[in-house]
Design a protein around this motif. Structure first.
Motif, PDB file in Angstrom:
ATOM      1  N   GLU A 273       0.850  -1.196   0.000  1.00  0.00           N
ATOM      2  CA  GLU A 273       0.000   0.000   0.000  1.00  0.00           C
ATOM      3  C   GLU A 273       0.880   1.238   0.000  1.00  0.00           C
ATOM      4  O   GLU A 273       1.872   1.315   0.746  1.00  0.00           O
ATOM      5  CB  GLU A 273      -0.898   0.004   1.239  1.00  0.00           C
ATOM      6  CG  GLU A 273      -1.785   1.232   1.342  1.00  0.00           C
ATOM      7  CD  GLU A 273      -2.615   1.247   2.609  1.00  0.00           C
ATOM      8  OE1 GLU A 273      -3.119   2.331   2.984  1.00  0.00           O
ATOM      9  OE2 GLU A 273      -2.764   0.176   3.243  1.00  0.00           O
ATOM     10  N   ILE A 274       0.540   2.202  -0.842  1.00  0.00           N
ATOM     11  CA  ILE A 274       1.299   3.453  -0.898  1.00  0.00           C
ATOM     12  C   ILE A 274       1.006   4.265   0.357  1.00  0.00           C
ATOM     13  O   ILE A 274      -0.158   4.573   0.652  1.00  0.00           O
ATOM     14  CB  ILE A 274       0.947   4.259  -2.162  1.00  0.00           C
ATOM     15  CG1 ILE A 274       1.444   3.521  -3.403  1.00  0.00           C
ATOM     16  CG2 ILE A 274       1.558   5.661  -2.087  1.00  0.00           C
ATOM     17  CD1 ILE A 274       1.096   4.194  -4.706  1.00  0.00           C
ATOM     18  N   VAL A 275       2.073   4.608   1.094  1.00  0.00           N
ATOM     19  CA  VAL A 275       1.895   5.355   2.347  1.00  0.00           C
ATOM     20  C   VAL A 275       2.391   6.794   2.247  1.00  0.00           C
ATOM     21  O   VAL A 275       1.993   7.644   3.042  1.00  0.00           O
ATOM     22  CB  VAL A 275       2.561   4.627   3.534  1.00  0.00           C
ATOM     23  CG1 VAL A 275       1.820   3.343   3.846  1.00  0.00           C
ATOM     24  CG2 VAL A 275       4.036   4.345   3.271  1.00  0.00           C
ATOM     25  N   THR A 276       3.308   7.086   1.288  1.00  0.00           N
ATOM     26  CA  THR A 276       3.698   8.474   1.037  1.00  0.00           C
ATOM     27  C   THR A 276       3.881   8.675  -0.465  1.00  0.00           C
ATOM     28  O   THR A 276       4.168   7.730  -1.213  1.00  0.00           O
ATOM     29  CB  THR A 276       5.024   8.873   1.739  1.00  0.00           C
ATOM     30  OG1 THR A 276       6.106   8.128   1.179  1.00  0.00           O
ATOM     31  CG2 THR A 276       4.947   8.663   3.231  1.00  0.00           C
ATOM     32  N   ARG A 277       3.723   9.905  -0.892  1.00  0.00           N
ATOM     33  CA  ARG A 277       3.866  10.261  -2.304  1.00  0.00           C
ATOM     34  C   ARG A 277       4.536  11.626  -2.378  1.00  0.00           C
ATOM     35  O   ARG A 277       4.060  12.587  -1.779  1.00  0.00           O
ATOM     36  CB  ARG A 277       2.494  10.306  -2.973  1.00  0.00           C
ATOM     37  CG  ARG A 277       2.480  10.755  -4.431  1.00  0.00           C
ATOM     38  CD  ARG A 277       1.030  10.810  -4.933  1.00  0.00           C
ATOM     39  NE  ARG A 277       0.953  11.191  -6.329  1.00  0.00           N
ATOM     40  CZ  ARG A 277       0.920  12.443  -6.773  1.00  0.00           C
ATOM     41  NH1 ARG A 277       0.963  13.455  -5.905  1.00  0.00           N
ATOM     42  NH2 ARG A 277       0.828  12.700  -8.071  1.00  0.00           N
ATOM     43  N   GLU A 278       5.662  11.717  -3.115  1.00  0.00           N
ATOM     44  CA  GLU A 278       6.370  12.988  -3.286  1.00  0.00           C
ATOM     45  C   GLU A 278       6.502  13.277  -4.774  1.00  0.00           C
ATOM     46  O   GLU A 278       7.185  12.558  -5.503  1.00  0.00           O
ATOM     47  CB  GLU A 278       7.763  12.927  -2.665  1.00  0.00           C
ATOM     48  CG  GLU A 278       7.784  12.658  -1.174  1.00  0.00           C
ATOM     49  CD  GLU A 278       9.205  12.497  -0.666  1.00  0.00           C
ATOM     50  OE1 GLU A 278       9.989  13.458  -0.783  1.00  0.00           O
ATOM     51  OE2 GLU A 278       9.541  11.393  -0.193  1.00  0.00           O
ATOM     52  N   MET A 279       5.876  14.346  -5.226  1.00  0.00           N
ATOM     53  CA  MET A 279       5.929  14.743  -6.625  1.00  0.00           C
ATOM     54  C   MET A 279       7.167  15.604  -6.850  1.00  0.00           C
ATOM     55  O   MET A 279       7.350  16.637  -6.211  1.00  0.00           O
ATOM     56  CB  MET A 279       4.661  15.541  -6.966  1.00  0.00           C
ATOM     57  CG  MET A 279       4.656  16.111  -8.361  1.00  0.00           C
ATOM     58  SD  MET A 279       4.670  14.822  -9.616  1.00  0.00           S
ATOM     59  CE  MET A 279       4.673  15.833 -11.097  1.00  0.00           C
ATOM     60  N   LYS A 309      -3.607   0.277  -3.291  1.00  0.00           N
ATOM     61  CA  LYS A 309      -3.039  -1.059  -3.063  1.00  0.00           C
ATOM     62  C   LYS A 309      -2.575  -1.611  -4.403  1.00  0.00           C
ATOM     63  O   LYS A 309      -3.371  -1.763  -5.342  1.00  0.00           O
ATOM     64  CB  LYS A 309      -4.069  -1.968  -2.399  1.00  0.00           C
ATOM     65  CG  LYS A 309      -4.393  -1.541  -0.966  1.00  0.00           C
ATOM     66  CD  LYS A 309      -5.433  -2.432  -0.331  1.00  0.00           C
ATOM     67  CE  LYS A 309      -5.570  -2.139   1.164  1.00  0.00           C
ATOM     68  NZ  LYS A 309      -5.865  -0.720   1.443  1.00  0.00           N
ATOM     69  N   LEU A 310      -1.268  -1.899  -4.492  1.00  0.00           N
ATOM     70  CA  LEU A 310      -0.635  -2.259  -5.755  1.00  0.00           C
ATOM     71  C   LEU A 310       0.373  -3.381  -5.540  1.00  0.00           C
ATOM     72  O   LEU A 310       0.695  -3.745  -4.406  1.00  0.00           O
ATOM     73  CB  LEU A 310       0.070  -1.030  -6.346  1.00  0.00           C
ATOM     74  CG  LEU A 310      -0.818   0.170  -6.667  1.00  0.00           C
ATOM     75  CD1 LEU A 310       0.026   1.435  -6.738  1.00  0.00           C
ATOM     76  CD2 LEU A 310      -1.568  -0.043  -7.985  1.00  0.00           C
TER      77      LEU A 310
END
Length: 350
Positions: A273-279, A309-310
């Motif tokens: 599961e993606i817990v953080t995302r930084e563009m 969820k990936l």
């Protein structure tokens, strides 16, 4: 230009040994960067070349000549320090000229050489100014010009850009690369910044706790690390390292991971599961939690969101293996690589 060799060199301070029985060759005309965390011994090596921190035992040679105990003034080197070490009461011209006067260089020759180096670092119009009236980048150029005017065989640089702001550091890196190309002189550069090392060096010596962990070109260091320390020191974010059931370690670069909504036949295929995302513009960094493990993923696809969820997929060609001591396990080393791949597939079942 000059070739520098360390032969079984040890350096101790009181009862503390910083470097022990080190052997290292810095090739003639190279741009060699000594990189590693604070306290790893890189500045100690630089000072031994300069003669301001002699080796406790062993030999330091320049072009085959033993300079281990040669006084600093008789070594054909010039050093650029982190704090510039320029004289505030002298003009830019006076700072550049100071070493030439001490060497007894005739006035006409001094004038010619000062103008030459001032042009090369873009400081001609500032020659009669005091350092206090100049910016940090301009003061660093004074320090470079003062080193260049000596026409040394070796330039020694101890974190010379660390006091500059981020934008100026980038431009000064480019200038130093160009300066090395023009002068064709041996550069030995110390930094703790892996980005500086990777962008400037043609040869990197990666150190930790007084020992060389790997010496290689930037490309080789990144693509073919010798151990976990090298794998994780170089790269932003660093290589993902996961502990396997058999005690060995699995590694892969963040950009080697593909995200997908369905599993695949890739040896590494784990749900998370993606817990953080930084563009970051052209790339996006994701942190994926997979049970008790987390990995970083660098992707050109910015469509995923926190909570998605990936499956994280990595092909066999992008996997690295390390033994219990953190040393690289390579094909042809006697290890059963297929067995390691099968172990990775088994780990996916968690």
């Amino acid at each position: 230009m000059a070739k520098i060799e360390f032969r079984n060199v040890t350096k101790s301070f009181d009862k503390t040994t910083i470097i022990e029985n080190m052997n290292l060759t810095i090739e003639d005309g190279s741009f060699t960067v000594l990189v590693g965390p604070s306290g790893c011994g890189k500045t100690t090596l630089l000072r031994m070349i300069a003669g301001i921190g002699p080796a406790t035992s062993g030999q330091v040679l320049m072009d085959g000549k033993d300079i281990t105990d040669l006084e600093p003034g008789k070594r054909d080197v010039a050093m650029v320090f982190q704090n510039y070490a320029i004289y505030p009461t002298m003009t830019v011209r006076g700072n550049i000229e100071f070493g030439l006067k001490n060497r007894g260089v005739p006035k006409e020759e001094r004038t010619r050489r000062i103008l030459d180096v001032a042009r090369s670092v873009g400081m001609v119009e500032y020659l009669d100014r005091k350092p206090s009236t100049l910016s940090g980048g301009q003061r660093q150029r004074i320090a470079l010009a003062r080193a260049m005017v000596k026409q040394p065989k070796v330039f020694l640089m101890d974190e010379p850009l660390s006091n500059l702001d981020a934008k100026l550091r980038v431009s000064m890196r480019t200038e130093l690369i160009e300066m090395h190309r023009q002068l064709k002189t041996t550069f030995v550069y110390v930094t703790h910044d892996q980005v500086e090392a990777m962008s400037m060096a043609d040869r990197i010596v990666l150190m930790d706790k007084g020992r060389i962990q790997q010496q290689a070109s930037p490309e080789t260091l990144y693509r073919d690390p010798e151990n976990v320390f090298a794998a994780q020191f170089v790269g932003t974010p660093p290589m993902n390292i996961l502990l396997m059931r058999n005690g060995k370690r699995l590694g892969f670069r963040p950009e080697s991971v593909q995200l997908a909504s369905e599993p695949s036949e890739d040896p590494f295929c784990r749900a998370g599961e993606i817990v953080t995302r930084e563009m970051l513009g052209s790339e996006t960094l994701y942190k994926l939690r997979m049970g008790t493990d987390t990995i970083m993923i660098k992707s050109g696809d910015d469509s995923y969101r926190m909570g998605d969820k990936l499956f994280a997929l990595v092909p066999a060609s992008k996997l690295f293996f390390f033994n219990e001591d953190g040393q690289r396990i390579r094909p042809g080393s006697g290890a059963d690589m297929n067995a390691l791949i099968r172990t990775v597939r088994g780990e996916n079942l968690d």
